[in-house]
Design an enzyme around this catalytic site. Structure first.
Site, PDB file in Angstrom:
ATOM      1  N   ARG A  33      -4.472  -1.996 -12.707  1.00  0.00           N
ATOM      2  CA  ARG A  33      -4.374  -3.035 -11.666  1.00  0.00           C
ATOM      3  C   ARG A  33      -5.561  -2.875 -10.710  1.00  0.00           C
ATOM      4  NH1 ARG A  33       1.532  -1.839 -12.152  1.00  0.00           N
ATOM      5  NH2 ARG A  33       2.613  -3.826 -12.462  1.00  0.00           N
TER       6      ARG A  33
ATOM      7  N   GLU B  80       2.780 -14.456 -18.348  1.00  0.00           N
ATOM      8  CA  GLU B  80       3.704 -14.164 -17.247  1.00  0.00           C
ATOM      9  C   GLU B  80       4.147 -15.413 -16.507  1.00  0.00           C
ATOM     10  OE1 GLU B  80       1.926 -11.365 -14.539  1.00  0.00           O
ATOM     11  OE2 GLU B  80      -0.012 -12.356 -14.551  1.00  0.00           O
TER      12      GLU B  80
ATOM     13  N   CYS C 159       3.479  -5.141 -20.467  1.00  0.00           N
ATOM     14  CA  CYS C 159       3.093  -4.172 -19.439  1.00  0.00           C
ATOM     15  C   CYS C 159       3.916  -4.314 -18.159  1.00  0.00           C
ATOM     16  CB  CYS C 159       1.607  -4.281 -19.128  1.00  0.00           C
ATOM     17  SG  CYS C 159       1.119  -5.896 -18.543  1.00  0.00           S
TER      18      CYS C 159
ATOM     19  N   ARG D  54      10.899 -11.693  -7.019  1.00  0.00           N
ATOM     20  CA  ARG D  54      10.995 -10.286  -7.458  1.00  0.00           C
ATOM     21  C   ARG D  54      11.064  -9.299  -6.297  1.00  0.00           C
ATOM     22  NH1 ARG D  54       5.043  -9.419 -10.250  1.00  0.00           N
ATOM     23  NH2 ARG D  54       5.197  -7.245  -9.656  1.00  0.00           N
TER      24      ARG D  54
ATOM     25  N   ARG E 150      -7.325  -5.363 -15.698  1.00  0.00           N
ATOM     26  CA  ARG E 150      -6.938  -6.723 -15.334  1.00  0.00           C
ATOM     27  C   ARG E 150      -7.833  -7.205 -14.204  1.00  0.00           C
ATOM     28  NH1 ARG E 150      -0.977  -7.721 -13.357  1.00  0.00           N
ATOM     29  NH2 ARG E 150      -1.703  -6.676 -11.483  1.00  0.00           N
TER      30      ARG E 150
ATOM     31  N   ASN F  91       7.411  -8.705 -15.300  1.00  0.00           N
ATOM     32  CA  ASN F  91       7.874  -8.797 -13.902  1.00  0.00           C
ATOM     33  C   ASN F  91       7.781 -10.244 -13.432  1.00  0.00           C
ATOM     34  OD1 ASN F  91       7.840  -6.031 -14.138  1.00  0.00           O
ATOM     35  ND2 ASN F  91       5.905  -5.795 -13.058  1.00  0.00           N
ATOM     36  N   ASP F  92       6.591 -10.803 -13.577  1.00  0.00           N
ATOM     37  CA  ASP F  92       6.437 -12.186 -13.129  1.00  0.00           C
ATOM     38  C   ASP F  92       7.160 -13.145 -14.057  1.00  0.00           C
ATOM     39  OD1 ASP F  92       5.025 -12.309 -10.673  1.00  0.00           O
ATOM     40  OD2 ASP F  92       3.309 -11.439 -11.704  1.00  0.00           O
TER      41      ASP F  92
ATOM     42  N   HIS G 113       0.831  -1.191   0.000  1.00  0.00           N
ATOM     43  CA  HIS G 113       0.000   0.000   0.000  1.00  0.00           C
ATOM     44  C   HIS G 113       0.877   1.258   0.000  1.00  0.00           C
ATOM     45  CE1 HIS G 113      -3.897   1.635   2.026  1.00  0.00           C
ATOM     46  NE2 HIS G 113      -3.467   2.423   1.071  1.00  0.00           N
TER      47      HIS G 113
END
Ligand code: PEP
Ligand code: MG
Length: 762
Positions: free
Chosen positions: A478, A612, A683, A646, A514, A635-636, A371
């Site tokens: 997201r 991913e 992305c 990560r 998503r 990223n993943d 957060h």
């Protein structure tokens, strides 16, 4: 062995300063191993040599005066080879170097182990004995284990400047000044940008053990605060005693008198006051130090009754701490250009700092999707997370540089380093002015190839930023971010309103939403998932398919929000099999059918799948046949292809999307999509790196989606090159074997084309 290790660690940890800690170390190791000598050599980084810093058994006069270069003598040999050395007769070794002043000639057997931190040999720990004998395997293992544990402590001392202070206090000659520059720590970038500022260490309230040793500005004020807290706690205890008067025997009531006596001037109360005065400590720090010392002493006692006293002391300490915290009326003072540091900086801590004073954030724990990190990015505050072995407790009021691009923290920076970063900050400002002029220009290569730059969003405030930076659509919204901000799942109507805001803001441009990607490192406070290995666990689409009530509500919210706008695209995360994809599609079609039956007039949106998970690469054509578009989550994908968490700072350097395996996978994926005639975008964070963006464009990606802050940077670089040039770069890099080779090659080629470092440094 474990108990011996624990004894050494305890004695070293209890020493009040570094000098005594080193003395305790050599003494303790010598005693535990039953050897005749134990010595510690530490690296003087400026002079590239290892200096004898403490010894038990050799001549004390030689401390600070004997130093060896890597490769020189036995100590230097260990440093060079980075492995232990176990010799029956050291004198016979060709590398043995004789120092008359050290008094070593008596000792034949020699065992030394390097102290290595993040690949750098920080020091050497040596034990010696008169008899010519080889140390046993167990002894060698003990020394190696101990050295590995010490590495963190020594790196810690470097960071806080304790080593430098020690050398200066002793007025030591130049060659004993060990690593007199500051230290760098590697974390994960939570939000890009650079900041130079003053550390402000925050600790959670009510945690005695977690309070760092912080100096106070005014001893009188601290004493007064402590005194007031004591008065309050004494009154509280007396009141408690009176309330329980009828229920306790006189013997039991006597306990309250004991409590009161413990707080008296000749007991804990007095000790705390002494520390405030003698060490110029803040009352909280002095209290924590005194109480924890007593607690540890009682805890270590054999007698069960006495051990119980630890609980009493702790209880008292917590009461005084609470009184101190409550009396902390005057707001925390935040320096200009505050760098907020803490074990876990929370969103509410962030909110306490006046916005104009907050320059940067370092949170020892936390991930990019926490957060706090999300808020920091939205506010544009450089942020670093997950810094391994970071001695944050002792950095209060110290100057710190944070580099939110590389995830590096520099403590006690040298003037030269500051100058370098001042330069970056200056460049950033100039770039930002330049970017404003580029906002409305197309992202087009010099030979006319257009590639749309989309934005990744999540927070409501991202909308404005995206528009200011000239985003041509949303490549990844997201949705989980608005779920994280609440204390329960949002209702269908609440979701409809949130999604409508996004869709309206960008209409008629496409907005790719998503579906919920929680789990992994994105927990919801109201939907806890306890797993040993969350990244390989119940996350993303797996949760949604197991909970159709959550999934369907979300999809209905999205579809309803798109009514009349028709710019929605739905993206499915973490798909690893055809059946997952088919099930998810079935749910979406069902939701659409039901809404149509309910009288809504909604166009079925385009549906896409995220690539991913490595499995998706190998079924990419089957995936492509079933969807309208594909989007790579680099990223993943990088995390799973390279088996590198990560969010784990210890392996952060291994997480690199320029790894040849990742680049080749990304290239292959585009080719497969072409065969199915389906558009593919990317992305992940990688798309926002200008050199990566060039390669991705050359591979044939139809669209790049990134953080709004990166759009101008990527656009400027793409506008300076032709597609032909980008393709040539790609061709060259695809045959390279090493990540470093690839990144250095790209940097040098782009710099040679006149593209400034500032632009590439994204
Ligand atoms: C990705 O994995 O690259 C991605 C874009 O998704 P996230 O970072 O939200 O997991
Ligand atoms: Mg992902």
């Amino acid at each position: 062995m474990l108990s011996a290790l624990r004894t050494v660690a305890q004695k070293v940890g209890a020493a009040p300063n570094l000098e005594l800690a080193m003395a305790a170390l050599v003494q303790c190791v010598k005693a535990e191993m039953g050897t005749e000598v134990c010595s510690l050599y530490l690296l003087n980084a400026e002079k590239s040599c290892y200096v004898l810093m403490a010894t038990e058994g050799l001549k004390q006069e030689s401390v600070g005066h004997v130093s060896l270069k890597p490769g020189e003598g036995l100590v230097g040999l260990i440093a060079k080879r980075e492995e232990p050395l176990n010799l029956q007769d050291a004198h016979k070794h060709p590398n043995f170097r004789y120092f008359p002043e050290i008094g070593e000639e008596l000792f034949k057997s020699f065992l030394g182990a390097p102290i290595i931190h993040h690949g750098e040999v920080l020091g050497i720990l040596v034990v010696q004995q008169r008899d010519a004998r080889r140390f046993e395997d167990q002894e060698e293992a003990f020394l190696v284990t101990l050295s590995a544990q010490l590495a963190g402590i020594i790196a810690h001392a470097e960071a806080t400047g304790a080593l430098r202070m020690m050398a200066q206090q002793a007025n030591a000659p130049d060659h004993t000044r060990v690593r007199s520059h500051g230290t760098s720590f590697q974390g994960i970038s939570g939000s890009p940008g650079v900041a130079i500022g003053m550390a402000k260490v925050l600790t959670p309230r009510g945690d005695l053990a977690g309070i760092p040793l912080l100096e106070c500005d005014n001893v009188e004020v601290e004493m007064k605060r402590f005194h007031n807290a004591l008065v309050k706690v004494r009154a509280e205890i007396q009141r408690l005693g009176q309330t329980l008067q009828n229920r306790l025997s006189s013997e039991e009531r006597a306990l309250f008198d004991v409590y009161l006596r413990m707080l008296a001037d000749n007991a804990i109360g007095g000790e705390v006051v002494n520390r405030i005065i003698s060490q110029k400590l803040q009352a909280r720090s002095a209290l924590s130090q005194v109480v924890m010392e007593h607690v540890n002493t009682f805890d270590a006692m054999e007698d069960a009754y006495l051990r119980e006293r630890a609980t009493d002391v702790k209880d008292l300490g917590l009461r005084v701490l609470a009184a101190l915290d409550a009396s902390d009326h005057e707001k925390r003072v935040y320096p200009d250009r505050t760098i907020l540091i803490g074990e876990e900086i929370t969103a509410s801590m962030l909110g306490e700092v006046p916005e104009e004073k907050l320059a940067g954030i370092i949170s020892v724990r936390g991930s990019r999707s926490s957060h706090m990190a999300i808020l920091a990015r939205a506010m544009g505050i450089p942020t670093i997370l997950g810094v391994a072995d970071f001695p944050f407790q002792q950095l209060d009021k110290q100057e710190v540089i944070i580099d939110g691009y590389s995830g590096k923290v520099h403590t006690s920076p040298s003037a030269a380093l500051k100058k370098q970063y001042d330069g970056i900050i200056f460049e950033e400002k100039a770039l930002s002015r330049y970017f404003d002029t580029q906002k409305d220009l197309p992202c087009e290569t010099t030979d006319g190839h257009l590639i749309p730059l989309f934005v990744n969003t999540g927070l409501p405030s991202d909308i404005l930023r995206a528009q200011e930076r000239g985003a041509e659509g949303v490549g990844l919204y997201r949705t989980e971010i608005s779920f994280v901000m609440r204390d329960r799942f949002p209702s269908e109507e609440e979701q409809r309103l949130i999604y409508r805001e996004q869709l309206e803001a960008f209409a008629p441009r496409p907005v790719t939403m998503r579906t919920l990607d929680i789990g992994g490192d994105k927990p919801l406070p109201y939907f806890p998932i306890e797993e040993e290995n969350p990244f390989l666990g119940w996350r993303g689409i797996r949760i949604c398919l197991d909970h159709p009530e959550i999934f369907l509500v979300q999809v209905r919210g999205m579809l309803k929000a798109s009514e009349g706008l028709n710019n929605l695209r739905i993206l499915l995360p973490m798909i690893s099999s055809i059946s997952e994809l088919e099930n998810a599609l079935r749910f979406i079609h069902r939701a659409h059918r039901e809404l149509t039956e309910e009288g809504h007039d909604i166009k079925l949106p385009e549906i896409g799948v995220m690539i991913e998970v490595p499995a998706a690469i190998h079924q990419i054509r089957e995936f492509a046949q079933r969807v309208d578009f594909l989007s790579v989550g680099s990223n993943d994908l990088t995390q799973y292809l390279l088996a590198v968490d990560r969010n784990n700072a210890r392996v952060a350097e291994l997480f690199n999307s320029f790894h040849p395996a990742v680049l080749r996978a990304l290239n292959w994926v585009v080719g497969q999509c072409r065969k199915e005639n389906k558009p593919i975008s990317i992305c992940g964070e990688m798309a926002g790196d200008p050199s990566a963006a060039l390669l991705l464009m050359a591979m044939g990606y139809d669209c790049l989606s990134m953080n709004a802050n990166n759009i101008p940077r990527v656009k400027s670089v793409i506008r300076q090159l032709s597609l032909t040039e980008a393709k040539a770069l790609l061709k060259d890099t695809l045959v390279m074997d090493h990540t470093k080779e690839i990144t250095e090659y790209l940097r040098s080629r782009l710099e040679a084309k006149g593209i400034s470092r500032g632009l590439l440094h994204g």
